[in-house]
Design an enzyme around this catalytic site. Sequence first.
Site: not given
Ligand code: ACO
Length: 409
Positions: A286, A344
């Site tokens: 998140h 979720d």
């Molecule tokens: N699985 C694996 N790796 C992940 C995940 C995940 N679900 N989420 C983040 N990471 C990793 C990224 O690859 C990144 O790694 P790095 O630092 O080595 O490059 C690091 O964690 C940070 O991730 P970002 O994408 O930069 O974080 P951001 O804050 O932009 O994204 C998000 C947040 C979009 C929720 C992300 O965690 C994600 O895609 N999760 C999966 C989708 C999801 O569950 N979304 C629902 C969010 S809650 C809602 O909207 C109700």
Amino acid sequence: VGPDVIDIRKLYGQTGMFTYDPGFLSTASCESAITYIDGDKGQLLYRGYPIEQLAVNCDFMETSYLLLNGELPNEKQKADFNHQVTYHTMVNEQMQFFLRGFRRDAHPMAIMTGLVGAMAAFYHDSTDITNPEHRHISAIRLLAKMPTLVAMTYKYSQGQPFIYPQNDLSYTGNFLRMMFATPCEDYKVNDVVERALDRIFILHADHEQNASTSTVRLCGSSGTNPFAAIAAGVACLWGPAHGGANEACLNMLEQIQANGGIAKVGEFMEQVKDKESGVRLMGFGHRVYKNYDPRAKLMQETCKEVLTALGLENDPLFKLAMELERIALEDPYFVERKLYPNVDFYSGIVQRAIGIPTSLFTAIFALARTVGWVAQWNEMISDPAYKIGRPRQLFTGEIARDVVEISKR
Ligand code: ACO
């Protein structure tokens, strides 16, 4: 602003500071008194009340009243509010014709984006956003009609007749009946299922300036009507990085189950950690929570309650989700990046157990989030100093060049 704190609004004048902050990682887009998140503590408050207390002690109608009005209702206020919402649950019959223009296998979110925006065509008073009474009635209409629209969308996909609202039922009970009753057979609302879905609504009701809420605010800042602004929010919510994650998460669990289930969880996690694979553990991570999402904890409890009540204690997807979580919470990849289950991760399992098809999950999220969107939109419009949202850019293209005649290019 205390005596030791610099008021940046005064320091940089009305236009503020020019910053470049892709993804708004550290830029506040507005002032708001509705929802507070402390991502490090894993804390979520609606109008100051912890989500854990609201989920246990209040229903969705009380929570909606709180988000819209700032205080929890007393008994009379709650009864009046229920009555007002109930009075508006029907949608104009013309909406049916619009809905019937869609393919039956259309994604519910494609239909919902259209239906919500189209409601402005029926309520001309909604275009006068300067009048607080018109804003209020638009808020009530949106809250009241969303369950009807989602249920109609579902019935249409099934080729079944629409079921009209039955207003002596609760908000959530009425929605369940519109979803699952048929003209040949009525639907007896199961108390545990009703309470679980009501809790899902509470947990999804607002979440400060997330992507869809920011979209509603930006769209609404032009002075457009609330139905148009909320339709923009519905469109944004659809994406898999936001509200679409519940659908993506359940699809992921089903895929792991189909490919070997718990025995293959380790293999799947290796894929997730391999950046080249492009696979993410959906329902995890998140932007704001760097600790356990408090909604995920409540959702996990609800999941257990519903599965037990429906005799599905051994649901393989729930077991799979628990195992994925167990592994993730011990794995340095997830620990170092502070990735925890979000709302979720378990909500899809609950909805599936209730009988809601996966493709409808995000529409249910939109139904629940509507009250938050409307509360945030109204907060913005009520502030006499609000401005149209107009982000700036860091320009990286060509600077001023002359057009060459086409034969010489
Ligand atoms: N699985 C694996 N790796 C992940 C995940 C995940 N679900 N989420 C983040 N990471 C990793 C990224 O690859 C990144 O790694 P790095 O630092 O080595 O490059 C690091 O964690 C940070 O991730 P970002 O994408 O930069 O974080 P951001 O804050 O932009 O994204 C998000 C947040 C979009 C929720 C992300 O965690 C994600 O895609 N999760 C999966 C989708 C999801 O569950 N979304 C629902 C969010 S809650 C809602 O909207 C109700």
